[in-house]
Scaffold this active site. Structure first.
Site, mmCIF file in Angstrom:
data_model
loop_
_atom_site.group_PDB
_atom_site.id
_atom_site.type_symbol
_atom_site.label_atom_id
_atom_site.label_comp_id
_atom_site.label_asym_id
_atom_site.label_seq_id
_atom_site.Cartn_x
_atom_site.Cartn_y
_atom_site.Cartn_z
ATOM 1 N N HIS A 40 0.682 -0.991 0.019
ATOM 2 C CA HIS A 40 0.102 -0.085 0.186
ATOM 3 C C HIS A 40 0.907 1.111 0.020
ATOM 4 O O HIS A 40 0.839 1.965 0.845
ATOM 5 C CB HIS A 40 -0.933 -0.010 1.010
ATOM 6 C CG HIS A 40 -2.023 -0.827 1.115
ATOM 7 N ND1 HIS A 40 -2.603 -1.694 2.050
ATOM 8 C CD2 HIS A 40 -2.646 -1.251 -0.012
ATOM 9 C CE1 HIS A 40 -3.561 -2.501 1.659
ATOM 10 N NE2 HIS A 40 -3.617 -2.048 0.531
ATOM 11 N N HIS A 73 -0.709 -10.114 2.605
ATOM 12 C CA HIS A 73 -1.986 -10.027 3.422
ATOM 13 C C HIS A 73 -2.518 -11.629 3.056
ATOM 14 O O HIS A 73 -3.269 -11.998 4.308
ATOM 15 C CB HIS A 73 -2.957 -9.220 2.827
ATOM 16 C CG HIS A 73 -2.465 -7.975 2.486
ATOM 17 N ND1 HIS A 73 -2.576 -7.059 1.539
ATOM 18 C CD2 HIS A 73 -2.186 -6.880 3.668
ATOM 19 C CE1 HIS A 73 -2.198 -5.797 1.913
ATOM 20 N NE2 HIS A 73 -2.078 -5.724 3.243
ATOM 21 N N CYS A 95 2.425 -13.562 4.516
ATOM 22 C CA CYS A 95 3.329 -13.240 5.833
ATOM 23 C C CYS A 95 3.146 -14.460 6.806
ATOM 24 O O CYS A 95 2.051 -14.793 6.943
ATOM 25 C CB CYS A 95 2.844 -11.978 6.590
ATOM 26 S SG CYS A 95 3.616 -11.747 8.189
ATOM 27 N N GLU A 125 -6.402 -8.804 4.210
ATOM 28 C CA GLU A 125 -5.989 -9.758 5.346
ATOM 29 C C GLU A 125 -7.044 -10.403 5.838
ATOM 30 O O GLU A 125 -7.046 -11.866 6.013
ATOM 31 C CB GLU A 125 -4.935 -9.136 6.311
ATOM 32 C CG GLU A 125 -4.656 -10.080 7.169
ATOM 33 C CD GLU A 125 -3.848 -9.579 8.461
ATOM 34 O OE1 GLU A 125 -4.059 -9.913 9.772
ATOM 35 O OE2 GLU A 125 -2.971 -8.703 8.144
ATOM 36 N N THR A 166 -3.306 -8.683 12.056
ATOM 37 C CA THR A 166 -1.898 -8.526 12.426
ATOM 38 C C THR A 166 -1.913 -6.818 12.618
ATOM 39 O O THR A 166 -0.948 -6.727 13.407
ATOM 40 C CB THR A 166 -0.969 -9.075 11.277
ATOM 41 O OG1 THR A 166 -1.232 -8.612 9.999
ATOM 42 C CG2 THR A 166 -1.108 -10.529 11.254
ATOM 43 N N CYS A 194 0.854 -8.457 14.926
ATOM 44 C CA CYS A 194 2.024 -8.649 14.507
ATOM 45 C C CYS A 194 2.996 -8.056 15.772
ATOM 46 O O CYS A 194 2.549 -6.817 15.997
ATOM 47 C CB CYS A 194 2.478 -8.196 13.472
ATOM 48 S SG CYS A 194 4.314 -7.998 12.921
ATOM 49 N N SER A 222 -3.140 2.654 3.333
ATOM 50 C CA SER A 222 -2.595 1.388 4.327
ATOM 51 C C SER A 222 -3.039 1.364 5.705
ATOM 52 O O SER A 222 -3.429 2.573 6.078
ATOM 53 C CB SER A 222 -1.258 1.703 4.598
ATOM 54 O OG SER A 222 -0.323 1.204 5.667
ATOM 55 N N ASN A 224 -2.232 -0.025 8.547
ATOM 56 C CA ASN A 224 -1.315 0.123 9.807
ATOM 57 C C ASN A 224 -0.783 1.578 9.668
ATOM 58 O O ASN A 224 -0.794 2.005 10.875
ATOM 59 C CB ASN A 224 -0.278 -0.957 9.614
ATOM 60 C CG ASN A 224 0.837 -0.561 8.628
ATOM 61 O OD1 ASN A 224 1.741 0.370 8.808
ATOM 62 N ND2 ASN A 224 0.813 -1.117 7.482
#
Length: 660
Positions: A40, A73, A95, A125, A166, A194, A222, A224
């Protein structure tokens, strides 16, 4: 200006692995396509596109001669099956942390467990995780989880597995865990956030607490990166940018310290570019000095004014009002103006609501432009300088302040008092955690200051503290005059299976379910709802335990009183058959009172069972033959209405016999 970069800023392990996998395939001369954007970050995607990397939305779109890369993802099992069916070359960059979640939910679903996923249902994800589940539910925050527990209450009776996206917010996960541990006592919980995500959010939160402003670098798509922005925004002014070109340099001029962090999909090259641009900005502005931790607020203010090319305080008169600024005469050749953003700490304020032509006020010169002949002024900053003294004193004296709630933000609300923005956490904003924060917007509120950081010009307040004291004062007054039998008007505050709690104005009392209706009810909601205004009276008081029992039923509504008044013994009434037994039938006389028609009183001849003559729901005429008010019993007779005919014949027969 001091610049600090978070240690964990930039690519995480999973994203780094996926991008390297694409580059390795390109170096081998392979044709590459990715199932959705591999990252992203628009700049990285442009770079890969220039090298021939194609983005496809499904395996069906992938060229047969290309290697299809699955991004970090992950994807549902059904997509992997389709790739295999189409015999496509595939490089799986899922991941490992995400794959672990796939394994957990797949095993749980096979065991018949219901899966709960904390995350964004539209995030790739989460869509991938869902593809490995049987029955599953997704919630994005604690609010949606509360709704889930209410809408599907039977879940707490079943085996449940709970995982998190995550990149889920660490603080929001903690809020969710409180609900999970309270409601889903049989749940198996896996904290699948994560480690890199948790560390990045933790560092960003800590850094933002010590900075005047934060720069979050990352793609706007994105997840995160957006969470990093939300974490930092709770502590200081935060800007989300994708490249150095988007740096809000003018807005950063007054900042003594700036923190920088970056999302997991942000390349190191972009972070470096931002740092270089910031360094050049500092060098050009000559603002490379920093303040020590113990510098007083007055010194910090003075230093920030110098960096803004500020002159001095002036006294002005309002001579004009426009939608975006106010014009002021300060007795100089230059024309003075106050931008709306410098007029008040309330970002939603309209100039005409605050000032009028002819108003006089003290102002601070922020910038003089001799070429244009203008002076930019600020009322907000001068008010804040004065207001901070009031705020600091209020904390020491536990003084109650008043302010207006101007914003509802993540984690709480912002109230402006004495020109100072005060953050009030959600836990301190209302009397109850379930009360909506939106109801406070634009309202004047009372609060105490519970924390002040003068160096960072931050204040934290508590409305709940004031409400608690007010309720205690009302409660004390209540107990002084309360007595059994006294009537009150209150508002239903909450319902339980055993009764309704009523706010009597500072103190709560309870109406037991048996007191809500003369008839039998299964739940209080059959009679009252939350928010209803009710008239009650005190049935019992326990001052030691602080408990108040309330009455709701009125004597005049007592069905036994109605029976005594309107249905004396001997009354013939239409009754409804409501039940059968071996010894008779029960019939409803009036709501709340059933009488027994004994089997011997159902017909004028012998019957084997009541069902031979009557059926449930049938309306018949019956005579009330007896009422026992002590035992709450009523006897009915259908036969009594039939017997007079037979009794009239009997004397004639007897007379005939005597005559013979």
């Amino acid at each position: 200006m001091e610049i600090t970069v978070a240690k964990s800023a930039g690519f995480c392990f999973g994203v780094n692995r996926a991008v390297h996998m694409v580059h390795d395939l390109l170096e081998k001369g392979e044709k590459v396509c990715t199932l959705g954007p591999i990252i992203h970050n628009p700049q990285t995607l442009q770079e890969l596109h220039a090298k021939g990397v194609q983005i496809v939305e499904s395996p069906e779109e992938a060229p047969s001669d290309a290697t299809l890369v699955i991004r970090s993802h992950g994807v549902p099992q059904s997509v992997l099956d389709e790739i295999q069916t189409r015999q496509l070359k595939c490089a799986d960059a899922t991941c490992p942390f995400v794959k672990k979640i796939h394994t957990l939910v797949s095993k749980a679903s096979a065991e018949g467990k219901i899966v709960l996923i904390a995350g964004d249902k539209n995030h790739p994800e989460v869509e991938g995780i869902r593809g490995y589940c049987g029955d599953c539910y997704i919630f994005k925050d604690a609010v949606e989880l509360e709704q889930l527990t209410s809408n599907i209450p039977h879940l707490n009776q079943k085996p449940v597995l709970i995982v998190a996206q995550t990149t889920f917010s660490v603080s929001e996960w903690e809020n969710c865990l409180e609900i999970i541990k309270r409601v889903y006592t049989n749940a198996t919980i896996f904290d699948t956030i994560c480690n890199a995500t948790a560390k990045r959010q933790s560092e960003a939160a800590e850094l933002s607490e010590h900075c005047d402003a934060m720069i979050v670098i990352g793609g706007r798509q994105s997840s995160n990166t957006a969470k990093l922005r939300d974490v930092c925004r709770q502590n200081c002014t935060t800007y989300l940018i994708e490249t150095a070109d988007e740096l809000p340099l003018p807005a950063l001029k007054g900042a003594a310290s700036v923190g920088i962090t970056a999302g997991a999909s942000t390349p190191a090259s972009i972070i470096k570019e931002v740092l270089v641009t910031m360094s050049e900005f500092i060098e050009n502005a000559g603002a490379n000095s920093t303040e020590s931790a113990d510098t007083s607020f007055e010194e910090m203010l003075e230093e920030s004014l110098k960096s803004l090319n500020t002159d001095e305080k002036v006294h002005g008169v309002v001579v004009g009002i426009a939608p975006n600024e106010v014009y002021v005469d300060v007795g100089r050749k230059q024309a003075g103006f106050i931008p709306v953003a410098e007029l008040s700490a309330d970002p939603n304020v309209k100039p005409e609501d605050l000032v009028k032509i002819g108003d006089e006020m003290d102002l601070l010169i922020m910038r003089t432009n001799d070429q244009e002949g203008t002076i930019m002024l600020s009322k907000k900053r001068l008010d804040a300088a004065k207001g901070w003294e009031t705020i600091a004193a209020a904390e020491e004296n536990e003084e109650i302040l008043t302010g207006v709630v101007t914003e509802v933000i993540k984690g709480g609300v912002i109230a402006v008092s004495n020109g100072v923005r005060v953050f009030i956490p959600a836990s301190q904003a209302t009397a109850s955690r379930n009360d909506p924060l939106e109801d406070l917007l634009k309202k004047e509120v009372k609060f105490r200051i519970i924390e002040v950081n003068r160096n960072r010009r931050r204040a934290v307040g508590s409305i709940r503290s004031v409400l608690k004291d007010e309720r205690k004062a009302l409660a004390d007054k209540f107990w002084e005059i309360a007595e059994e039998g006294k009537e009150y008007t209150g508002v239903v505050k909450s319902l339980t299976a055993y009764g309704a709690f009523v706010d009597l104005g500072g103190i709560d009392g309870m109406i037991h379910i048996s007191e809500l209706s003369w008839g039998r009810i299964k739940h209080p909601s059959e009679v009252v709802n939350v928010g209803d205004t009710v008239n009650v009276y005190i049935k019992g008081l326990d001052s030691e335990k602080g408990k108040i029992s309330l009455g709701f039923k009125r004597a005049e509504d007592n069905p036994w009183e109605i029976l005594k008044r309107d249905y004396p013994t001997g009354t013939v009434a239409d009754v409804t058959v409501v039940g059968m037994t071996t010894f008779g039938a029960f019939a409803r006389i009036i709501p709340g009172i059933d009488g027994l028609i004994h089997i011997s009183q159902i017909a004028d001849h012998r019957i084997e069972k009541p069902q031979d003559v009557l059926k449930v729901g049938e309306v018949v005429k019956a005579k009330i033959t007896d009422i026992d008010f002590d035992k709450k019993r009523v006897s009915l007779s259908i036969r009594a209405l039939l017997e007079p005919v037979e009794e009239e014949v009997a004397p004639v027969e007897e007379e005939a016999a005597d005559a013979e």
